[in-house]
Design a protein around this motif. Structure first.
Motif, PDB file in Angstrom:
ATOM      1  N   MET A  87       0.827  -1.202   0.000  1.00 57.10           N
ATOM      2  CA  MET A  87       0.000   0.000   0.000  1.00 57.10           C
ATOM      3  C   MET A  87       0.871   1.266   0.000  1.00 57.10           C
ATOM      4  N   ILE A  88       1.959   1.199   0.767  1.00 55.19           N
ATOM      5  CA  ILE A  88       2.870   2.352   0.810  1.00 55.19           C
ATOM      6  C   ILE A  88       3.472   2.603  -0.567  1.00 55.19           C
ATOM      7  N   ILE A  89       3.879   1.530  -1.246  1.00 53.36           N
ATOM      8  CA  ILE A  89       4.439   1.656  -2.597  1.00 53.36           C
ATOM      9  C   ILE A  89       3.416   2.265  -3.552  1.00 53.36           C
ATOM     10  N   CYS A  90       2.147   1.829  -3.435  1.00 57.03           N
ATOM     11  CA  CYS A  90       1.086   2.361  -4.289  1.00 57.03           C
ATOM     12  C   CYS A  90       0.903   3.860  -4.056  1.00 57.03           C
ATOM     13  N   VAL A  91       0.923   4.284  -2.788  1.00 58.85           N
ATOM     14  CA  VAL A  91       0.771   5.697  -2.456  1.00 58.85           C
ATOM     15  C   VAL A  91       1.925   6.513  -3.040  1.00 58.85           C
ATOM     16  N   VAL A  92       3.146   5.981  -2.906  1.00 55.42           N
ATOM     17  CA  VAL A  92       4.320   6.683  -3.440  1.00 55.42           C
ATOM     18  C   VAL A  92       4.215   6.814  -4.958  1.00 55.42           C
ATOM     19  N   PHE A  93       3.916   5.703  -5.642  1.00 55.20           N
ATOM     20  CA  PHE A  93       3.832   5.735  -7.098  1.00 55.20           C
ATOM     21  C   PHE A  93       2.707   6.642  -7.580  1.00 55.20           C
ATOM     22  N   TYR A  94       1.591   6.672  -6.842  1.00 54.87           N
ATOM     23  CA  TYR A  94       0.464   7.531  -7.222  1.00 54.87           C
ATOM     24  C   TYR A  94       0.885   9.001  -7.225  1.00 54.87           C
ATOM     25  N   ASN A  95       1.650   9.400  -6.222  1.00 58.03           N
ATOM     26  CA  ASN A  95       2.099  10.789  -6.142  1.00 58.03           C
ATOM     27  C   ASN A  95       3.199  11.100  -7.148  1.00 58.03           C
ATOM     28  N   VAL A  96       4.042  10.114  -7.429  1.00 61.49           N
ATOM     29  CA  VAL A  96       5.103  10.314  -8.421  1.00 61.49           C
ATOM     30  C   VAL A  96       4.514  10.407  -9.830  1.00 61.49           C
ATOM     31  N   ALA A  97       3.424   9.681 -10.076  1.00 58.12           N
ATOM     32  CA  ALA A  97       2.830   9.637 -11.415  1.00 58.12           C
ATOM     33  C   ALA A  97       2.433  11.015 -11.919  1.00 58.12           C
ATOM     34  N   HIS A  98       2.005  11.898 -11.028  1.00 65.24           N
ATOM     35  CA  HIS A  98       1.568  13.230 -11.445  1.00 65.24           C
ATOM     36  C   HIS A  98       2.714  14.082 -11.956  1.00 65.24           C
ATOM     37  N   ARG A  99       3.927  13.634 -11.743  1.00 69.33           N
ATOM     38  CA  ARG A  99       5.082  14.391 -12.232  1.00 69.33           C
ATOM     39  C   ARG A  99       5.520  13.925 -13.621  1.00 69.33           C
ATOM     40  N   LEU A 100       4.960  12.853 -14.104  1.00 75.83           N
ATOM     41  CA  LEU A 100       5.329  12.343 -15.419  1.00 75.83           C
ATOM     42  C   LEU A 100       4.811  13.282 -16.507  1.00 75.83           C
ATOM     43  N   PRO A 101       5.584  13.491 -17.571  1.00 75.05           N
ATOM     44  CA  PRO A 101       5.166  14.407 -18.652  1.00 75.05           C
ATOM     45  C   PRO A 101       3.821  14.044 -19.263  1.00 75.05           C
ATOM     46  N   VAL A 102       3.561  12.767 -19.457  1.00 71.97           N
ATOM     47  CA  VAL A 102       2.304  12.367 -20.090  1.00 71.97           C
ATOM     48  C   VAL A 102       1.115  12.712 -19.196  1.00 71.97           C
ATOM     49  N   ILE A 103       1.265  12.552 -17.879  1.00 72.58           N
ATOM     50  CA  ILE A 103       0.184  12.899 -16.954  1.00 72.58           C
ATOM     51  C   ILE A 103      -0.028  14.408 -16.929  1.00 72.58           C
ATOM     52  N   LYS A 104       1.080  15.184 -16.913  1.00 78.11           N
ATOM     53  CA  LYS A 104       0.976  16.642 -16.933  1.00 78.11           C
ATOM     54  C   LYS A 104       0.280  17.112 -18.210  1.00 78.11           C
ATOM     55  N   TYR A 105       0.583  16.448 -19.318  1.00 78.92           N
ATOM     56  CA  TYR A 105      -0.023  16.824 -20.603  1.00 78.92           C
ATOM     57  C   TYR A 105      -1.538  16.690 -20.554  1.00 78.92           C
ATOM     58  N   TYR A 106      -2.015  15.542 -20.077  1.00 76.63           N
ATOM     59  CA  TYR A 106      -3.464  15.320 -20.049  1.00 76.63           C
ATOM     60  C   TYR A 106      -4.143  16.131 -18.954  1.00 76.63           C
ATOM     61  N   ASN A 107      -3.446  16.425 -17.871  1.00 78.10           N
ATOM     62  CA  ASN A 107      -4.007  17.308 -16.845  1.00 78.10           C
ATOM     63  C   ASN A 107      -4.188  18.725 -17.393  1.00 78.10           C
ATOM     64  N   ASP A 108      -3.229  19.171 -18.208  1.00 79.92           N
ATOM     65  CA  ASP A 108      -3.345  20.494 -18.829  1.00 79.92           C
ATOM     66  C   ASP A 108      -4.526  20.533 -19.798  1.00 79.92           C
ATOM     67  N   LEU A 109      -4.709  19.456 -20.567  1.00 83.88           N
ATOM     68  CA  LEU A 109      -5.843  19.398 -21.486  1.00 83.88           C
ATOM     69  C   LEU A 109      -7.164  19.436 -20.726  1.00 83.88           C
ATOM     70  N   LYS A 110      -7.208  18.712 -19.607  1.00 79.52           N
ATOM     71  CA  LYS A 110      -8.433  18.692 -18.796  1.00 79.52           C
ATOM     72  C   LYS A 110      -8.713  20.070 -18.203  1.00 79.52           C
ATOM     73  N   THR A 111      -7.677  20.739 -17.725  1.00 82.42           N
ATOM     74  CA  THR A 111      -7.838  22.080 -17.163  1.00 82.42           C
ATOM     75  C   THR A 111      -8.346  23.051 -18.224  1.00 82.42           C
ATOM     76  N   GLN A 112      -7.783  22.935 -19.429  1.00 81.44           N
ATOM     77  CA  GLN A 112      -8.210  23.802 -20.527  1.00 81.44           C
ATOM     78  C   GLN A 112      -9.680  23.554 -20.871  1.00 81.44           C
ATOM     79  N   ALA A 113     -10.081  22.285 -20.933  1.00 79.82           N
ATOM     80  CA  ALA A 113     -11.474  21.947 -21.234  1.00 79.82           C
ATOM     81  C   ALA A 113     -12.408  22.441 -20.133  1.00 79.82           C
ATOM     82  N   LYS A 114     -11.943  22.355 -18.884  1.00 80.46           N
ATOM     83  CA  LYS A 114     -12.754  22.822 -17.751  1.00 80.46           C
ATOM     84  C   LYS A 114     -12.933  24.328 -17.798  1.00 80.46           C
ATOM     85  N   ASN A 115     -11.880  25.057 -18.152  1.00 80.90           N
ATOM     86  CA  ASN A 115     -11.964  26.511 -18.254  1.00 80.90           C
ATOM     87  C   ASN A 115     -12.922  26.930 -19.362  1.00 80.90           C
ATOM     88  N   GLU A 116     -12.877  26.206 -20.481  1.00 82.25           N
ATOM     89  CA  GLU A 116     -13.799  26.496 -21.578  1.00 82.25           C
ATOM     90  C   GLU A 116     -15.237  26.256 -21.159  1.00 82.25           C
TER      91      GLU A 116
END
Length: 206
Positions: free
Chosen positions: A1-30
């Protein structure tokens, strides 16, 4: 469970995750520029999402009804081997999990883009029920280790691959802003499939 928590938080720093988060934010703003999403509009949007992905959801549901009705109960309790003895269910469980992982990984190499084929293949997995029944009550040749092992590997492979395919395709059928909601609905139907499959598994005992 600890490993899962660590990986979950690290995942948000990956470029692909940042890319889709930016797209979602843009769609939400629109969406906010077009007006606030009221309760009635949100419910209408939810029903529209469910309507669009319902067949993908039914596909996921039936995948896990079939899988859980066979694995792990049938494999650990109903089949036996005079040669492998107690190692038989262990090897079958390992085979299933390895091929399930392989199936999930195959989408990185080839993604089935035809939704009708993917959904149809999910329902075609119902054939596993009579096939495994044949390995339990059929001719002696079907009750040997090889047919059961091959079917178990195929069960895991199709489970992993089709699950990944449907989970990838379903959110793409709705607007980007609603893709996350579509994913949540798919997971909900997956859990329902797990519950129904667990109940159906008792019919092997009956």
């Amino acid at each position: 469970m600890i490993i899962c928590v660590v990986f979950y938080n690290v995942a948000h720093r990956l470029p692909v995750i940042k890319y889709y988060n930016d797209l979602k934010t843009q769609a939400k703003n629109e969406q906010e520029e077009n007006g606030v999403l009221t309760g009635a509009l949100w419910r209408s949007a939810l029903f529209n999402i469910v309507g669009r992905i319902k067949w993908y959801g039914f596909g996921i549901l039936i995948i896990y009804v079939v899988t859980l009705s066979i694995f792990p109960g049938y494999i650990t309790e109903d089949v036996h081997s005079q040669t492998l003895k107690d190692w038989y269910p262990i090897l079958l469980l390992t085979s299933y999990n390895v091929f399930d992982l392989v199936g999930k990984s195959l989408t990185a190499l080839y993604l089935l883009g035809n939704a009708s084929v993917a959904i149809g293949s999910s329902f075609a997995r119902l054939l596993f029920l009579p096939l495994f029944w044949g390995c339990l009550h059929g001719p002696e040749i079907f009750r040997t280790e090889v047919p059961v092992t091959l079917l178990t590997c195929l069960l895991g492979l199709t489970n992993g691959y089709l699950t990944s395919v449907l989970m990838i395709l379903a959110p793409k059928t709705v607007q980007l802003l609603h893709a996350e909601t579509a994913g949540i609905v798919m997971v909900l139907l997956l859990v329902v499939g797990l519950a129904i499959g667990s109940i159906v598994a008792w019919f092997w005992v009956i």
